[in-house]
Write a protein that holds these residues in place. Sequence first.
Motif, PDB file in Angstrom:
ATOM      1  N   GLY A   1       0.814  -1.210   0.000  1.00  0.00           N
ATOM      2  CA  GLY A   1       0.000   0.000   0.000  1.00  0.00           C
ATOM      3  C   GLY A   1       0.844   1.255   0.000  1.00  0.00           C
ATOM      4  O   GLY A   1       0.523   2.241  -0.689  1.00  0.00           O
ATOM      5  N   ARG A   2       1.948   1.264   0.771  1.00  0.00           N
ATOM      6  CA  ARG A   2       2.838   2.437   0.776  1.00  0.00           C
ATOM      7  C   ARG A   2       3.513   2.602  -0.585  1.00  0.00           C
ATOM      8  O   ARG A   2       3.733   3.732  -1.049  1.00  0.00           O
TER       9      ARG A   2
ATOM     10  N   LEU B   1       4.490   5.558  -5.554  1.00  0.00           N
ATOM     11  CA  LEU B   1       4.553   5.533  -7.024  1.00  0.00           C
ATOM     12  C   LEU B   1       3.470   6.383  -7.674  1.00  0.00           C
ATOM     13  O   LEU B   1       3.392   6.449  -8.901  1.00  0.00           O
ATOM     14  N   GLY B   2       2.604   7.012  -6.866  1.00  0.00           N
ATOM     15  CA  GLY B   2       1.550   7.862  -7.426  1.00  0.00           C
ATOM     16  C   GLY B   2       0.461   7.091  -8.135  1.00  0.00           C
ATOM     17  O   GLY B   2      -0.127   7.585  -9.097  1.00  0.00           O
ATOM     18  N   LEU B   3       0.181   5.872  -7.632  1.00  0.00           N
ATOM     19  CA  LEU B   3      -0.835   5.027  -8.272  1.00  0.00           C
ATOM     20  C   LEU B   3      -2.191   5.085  -7.551  1.00  0.00           C
ATOM     21  O   LEU B   3      -3.090   4.304  -7.887  1.00  0.00           O
ATOM     22  N   ALA B   4      -2.315   5.968  -6.554  1.00  0.00           N
ATOM     23  CA  ALA B   4      -3.584   6.064  -5.822  1.00  0.00           C
ATOM     24  C   ALA B   4      -4.698   6.445  -6.794  1.00  0.00           C
ATOM     25  O   ALA B   4      -4.572   7.372  -7.584  1.00  0.00           O
ATOM     26  N   GLY B   5      -5.806   5.719  -6.708  1.00  0.00           N
ATOM     27  CA  GLY B   5      -6.917   5.938  -7.631  1.00  0.00           C
ATOM     28  C   GLY B   5      -6.907   4.946  -8.764  1.00  0.00           C
ATOM     29  O   GLY B   5      -7.965   4.584  -9.289  1.00  0.00           O
ATOM     30  N   LYS B   6      -5.702   4.481  -9.147  1.00  0.00           N
ATOM     31  CA  LYS B   6      -5.584   3.463 -10.191  1.00  0.00           C
ATOM     32  C   LYS B   6      -5.448   2.070  -9.597  1.00  0.00           C
ATOM     33  O   LYS B   6      -5.879   1.089 -10.203  1.00  0.00           O
TER      34      LYS B   6
END
Length: 292
Positions: free
Chosen positions: A212-213, A218-223
Amino acid sequence: MAIVDVRILVEGASDVEVVSKALQGLALGSEYNITISAIIPTTNVEIAKSAAAGADLLIIATDADRVGRDLAERLYGELSEMVGHVERMKLPLGHDLEHVDVELVKKELKNTLVRAGLKSLQVLPEYMALRNQLLDLKGRYDGLAEEYRRLKEEHENLIQTNEELRAENERLREENESLKALLENSRNVYRIDEAWKSLFPAEPVPDEAYIGRAVEKLGLAGKVIVGQGYIFAEDRNLVDELLRTVYLSLSIAEEPEPPRPEQPTSEVEEDLEVIESTEVKPEDLENLLKGQ
């Protein structure tokens, strides 16, 4: 016991004097529990209405002749609905204060009160029936009032329950919509352990929190969404890329650091200093080259 309010209606001022004279010596309060609150001298119906309104007993005292009888009948018809009871009293003909037989007037007055009392007794059964009916209605009213209070309280509770059910229904509707969306995209949900073992069969599965971290870094939140042992992503390639990145990060973190060169001790440093300070002679260098 309440005092009975009695008012006497006469034709003129002289009749007031006659009746007042007859009332002297009568203990009406102790004998009949009544009081004469007014003696009204008038033949005017409107004045009589105003003066007699609200009386318990109205006595219409007129002459015994035809004129007096007609007046009494007319007043009775106009006033009977405004007082509790109306009774007729006949004054003796040719009466005046000087020649009137006061005892006769007193006797007639007492007889009138007795007649009124007897007539009241005649309506007593009807009164008792009405009283019982009133008590019955009061009991029914009290019962209905209690039923109304109970129903009102129940209605308020139902309103509150309805609001709670409405809120619960809205929550379930939103949850249902979320579940429908999840089912529609179920092909994009992957178990973390299965996805990891498919890439790195020999490596232990990393902690879910660590993955999760990595998603955040990696800026993948939402994807990509990680939770409850699953990874949700729009594309399996994105999952593989994430896990490879995690594997690389873990590998780098586990590599040992290269050893650092040891610093020369103070003794060696002293020897170096000695060597550096020794003077080399040419013959010594020549012997060294010859192997001597």
